[in-house]
Motif scaffolding. Structure first.
Motif, short mmCIF file in Angstrom:
data_model
loop_
_atom_site.label_atom_id
_atom_site.label_comp_id
_atom_site.label_asym_id
_atom_site.label_seq_id
_atom_site.Cartn_x
_atom_site.Cartn_y
_atom_site.Cartn_z
N GLY A 75 1.76 1.29 5.94
CA GLY A 75 1.38 0.09 6.67
C GLY A 75 0.51 0.43 7.86
N VAL A 76 -0.30 -0.51 8.31
CA VAL A 76 -1.15 -0.29 9.49
C VAL A 76 -0.76 -1.29 10.56
CG1 VAL A 76 -3.05 0.61 8.10
CG2 VAL A 76 -2.97 -1.82 8.62
N ARG A 77 -0.92 -0.87 11.82
CA ARG A 77 -0.55 -1.73 12.93
C ARG A 77 -1.59 -1.62 14.04
NH1 ARG A 77 5.28 -0.75 14.57
NH2 ARG A 77 4.46 1.12 15.60
N PHE A 78 -1.90 -2.78 14.66
CA PHE A 78 -2.89 -2.85 15.72
C PHE A 78 -2.27 -3.45 16.98
CE2 PHE A 78 -5.03 -3.06 11.68
CZ PHE A 78 -6.13 -2.22 11.81
N GLU A 79 -2.57 -2.84 18.13
CA GLU A 79 -2.12 -3.41 19.39
C GLU A 79 -2.82 -4.75 19.60
OE1 GLU A 79 0.31 -2.07 21.23
OE2 GLU A 79 0.44 -0.53 19.66
N HIS A 80 -2.27 -5.58 20.48
CA HIS A 80 -2.78 -6.95 20.66
C HIS A 80 -4.23 -6.99 21.10
CE1 HIS A 80 -2.83 -7.10 25.10
NE2 HIS A 80 -1.88 -6.21 25.00
N LEU B 23 8.49 -2.40 5.13
CA LEU B 23 8.14 -1.22 4.36
C LEU B 23 9.39 -0.65 3.71
CD1 LEU B 23 5.75 0.68 6.82
CD2 LEU B 23 5.09 -0.64 4.80
N ALA B 24 9.21 0.12 2.66
CA ALA B 24 10.34 0.80 2.03
C ALA B 24 10.89 1.84 3.00
CB ALA B 24 9.90 1.45 0.73
N SER B 25 12.12 2.23 2.79
CA SER B 25 12.75 3.25 3.64
C SER B 25 11.88 4.51 3.68
CB SER B 25 14.14 3.59 3.10
OG SER B 25 14.75 4.59 3.87
N GLY B 26 11.61 4.98 4.88
CA GLY B 26 10.77 6.17 5.04
C GLY B 26 9.30 5.87 5.01
N GLY B 27 8.92 4.58 5.01
CA GLY B 27 7.51 4.21 4.99
C GLY B 27 6.76 4.71 6.21
N GLU B 28 5.47 4.95 6.03
CA GLU B 28 4.64 5.54 7.08
C GLU B 28 3.79 4.46 7.76
OE1 GLU B 28 2.04 9.69 7.53
OE2 GLU B 28 2.43 8.80 5.56
N ILE B 29 3.73 4.50 9.09
CA ILE B 29 2.95 3.52 9.86
C ILE B 29 1.75 4.20 10.49
CG2 ILE B 29 2.96 1.97 11.84
CD1 ILE B 29 5.90 1.44 11.31
N PHE B 30 0.57 3.64 10.27
CA PHE B 30 -0.68 4.16 10.84
C PHE B 30 -1.10 3.22 11.98
CE2 PHE B 30 -0.24 5.74 6.62
CZ PHE B 30 -0.78 7.03 6.64
N ALA B 31 -1.02 3.75 13.20
CA ALA B 31 -1.31 2.94 14.38
C ALA B 31 -2.51 3.52 15.14
CB ALA B 31 -0.07 2.86 15.28
N GLN B 32 -2.57 3.24 16.42
CA GLN B 32 -3.73 3.61 17.23
C GLN B 32 -3.96 5.11 17.25
OE1 GLN B 32 -3.51 2.60 21.51
NE2 GLN B 32 -5.35 1.37 21.19
N ASP B 33 -2.89 5.89 17.17
CA ASP B 33 -3.02 7.35 17.23
C ASP B 33 -3.55 7.94 15.93
OD1 ASP B 33 -0.73 6.58 15.92
OD2 ASP B 33 0.43 8.35 16.52
N ARG B 34 -3.67 7.12 14.90
CA ARG B 34 -4.21 7.58 13.61
C ARG B 34 -5.26 6.57 13.14
NH1 ARG B 34 1.00 9.17 10.02
NH2 ARG B 34 -0.60 10.19 8.76
N ALA B 35 -6.19 6.27 14.03
CA ALA B 35 -7.15 5.18 13.81
C ALA B 35 -8.01 5.39 12.57
CB ALA B 35 -8.03 5.01 15.05
N ALA B 36 -8.48 6.62 12.33
CA ALA B 36 -9.37 6.87 11.20
C ALA B 36 -8.66 6.60 9.88
CB ALA B 36 -9.90 8.30 11.25
N GLU B 37 -7.42 7.10 9.75
CA GLU B 37 -6.66 6.87 8.51
C GLU B 37 -6.31 5.39 8.37
OE1 GLU B 37 -3.72 10.43 7.81
OE2 GLU B 37 -3.96 10.11 9.96
N ARG B 38 -6.02 4.76 9.47
CA ARG B 38 -5.70 3.33 9.47
C ARG B 38 -6.88 2.52 8.94
NH1 ARG B 38 -4.51 0.67 15.23
NH2 ARG B 38 -6.71 1.22 15.46
N THR B 39 -8.08 2.83 9.41
CA THR B 39 -9.28 2.12 8.96
C THR B 39 -9.51 2.32 7.47
OG1 THR B 39 -10.32 2.31 11.14
CG2 THR B 39 -11.78 1.91 9.26
N ARG B 40 -9.30 3.56 7.02
CA ARG B 40 -9.50 3.86 5.59
C ARG B 40 -8.53 3.07 4.72
NH1 ARG B 40 -6.80 6.94 2.33
NH2 ARG B 40 -5.65 7.97 4.02
N LEU B 41 -7.27 3.04 5.11
CA LEU B 41 -6.27 2.32 4.32
C LEU B 41 -6.55 0.82 4.27
CD1 LEU B 41 -2.92 4.03 5.43
CD2 LEU B 41 -3.82 3.90 3.10
#
Length: 315
Positions: free
Chosen positions: A169-174, A286-304
């Motif tokens: 999943g991806v997450r963006f600050e407000h 997300l399923a248990s153990g799901g991975e979150i792509f936030a501001q600290d992983r911006a490049a991967e977040r954009t790709r996903l």
């Protein structure tokens, strides 16, 4: 000598009506009565002190006092028994906004009608079925497209999130929400409290009719942007509000450009069962153990997110 009042009944009524509309949200009875009297003095071309010296009959003063008291009732959402005018509409929408502050969960079924240009944004489409759960400024959108469920939402910190697949999943600050989602959120009016505030601040509101066939106790409010006001994401709205509870039972938002409907979204209340706080957060979707792509992983977040958008457009 016979007294001839410096104003007529025909002058009083529109002044009272306009005053109620303008003051319905912030009411002080004494101040309202003084303001109405001052307006009458201006229309009669007399200073307020001169108007007091040539006071109108007691019956007229009583009418003005009653009008000020009715304005107080408007301020608390109770002035709904008089003629269906714009003051009533503002009072009712204001009461609906207050009801939303109670942080109750509500689920709306969404239907959409989109122009071809808008279909490039797959998150605007209602698919086979779209359900929106809301709680104040939180929401969770679930769309079924050909058996595939797409989920995205906004949490208590106004962070926008999207489930890309059960494990990612991806997450963006407000303050960094992508434009596509900012527009989607704005056009759909998903932030319920902000939407009702927008109606109160930037729209002209009028009661269309009270109740309709088969649905007693429902008041219909029509909203149109104020002339000369700020540009709004939609050109008109139609709200069906339950008079007793002040709950918005149905809402239709329409954006029209050059007389052509670009987007129309209809929300119908279908459930109000309390939801868990976590249901509005990415972690719980997300399923248990799901991975979150936030501001600290911006490049991967954009790709996903780009990959997900392409997949949704193909479907």
């Amino acid at each position: 000598m016979n007294f001839r009042p410096p104003f007529t009944d025909d002058q009083i009524d529109p002044l009272v009506r306009s005053f109620l509309e303008g003051e319905s949200r912030h009411v002080d009875v004494a101040r309202n009565l003084a303001a109405i009297t001052e307006r009458l003095a201006v229309q009669a071309e007399l200073p307020p002190i001169e108007l007091a010296r040539h006071a109108p009959p007691r019956r007229r003063l009583l009418r003005l006092a009653v009008a000020a008291c009715l304005a107080a009732a408007v301020g608390v959402g109770g002035y709904l028994a008089v003629a269906p005018d714009s003051a009533n509409a503002y009072a009712l929408v204001s009461a609906a906004e207050s009801a939303l502050s109670k942080q109750l969960d509500r689920c709306y079924r969404v239907e959409s009608k989109l122009a071809k240009a808008w279909r490039a944004n797959p998150f605007l489409s209602a698919g086979d079925e779209t359900l929106v759960w809301t709680r104040g400024d939180r929401f969770r959108v679930t769309t079924n497209r050909g058996g595939r469920e797409q989920v995205w939402g906004q949490d208590e910190k106004r962070r926008l999130w999207v489930v890309c697949d059960p494990k990612h999943g991806v997450r963006f600050e407000h303050d960094e929400v992508p434009q596509m989602f900012a527009r989607t959120r704005m056009y759909l009016g998903l932030d319920a409290r902000r939407l009702t505030r927008r109606f109160l601040e930037h729209f002209d509101l009028h009661i269309e009719k009270e109740g309709h066939a088969g649905t007693p106790g429902i008041v219909i409010v029509r909203a149109t942007p104020k002339v000369g006001g700020q540009a709004q994401p939609f050109n008109s709205a139609r709200l069906e509000i339950e008079q007793k509870t002040k709950i918005i039972r149905k809402m239709e938002l329409t954006r029209t450009i050059d007389d052509a409907v670009q987007g129309q979204f209809t929300f119908t209340l279908v459930d109000d069962v309390p939801q868990a706080d976590l249901s509005y957060r990415l972690e719980d979707n997300l399923a248990s153990g799901g991975e979150i792509f936030a501001q600290d992983r911006a490049a991967e977040r954009t790709r996903l997110l780009r990959q997900l958008t392409k997949e949704l457009r193909r479907n």
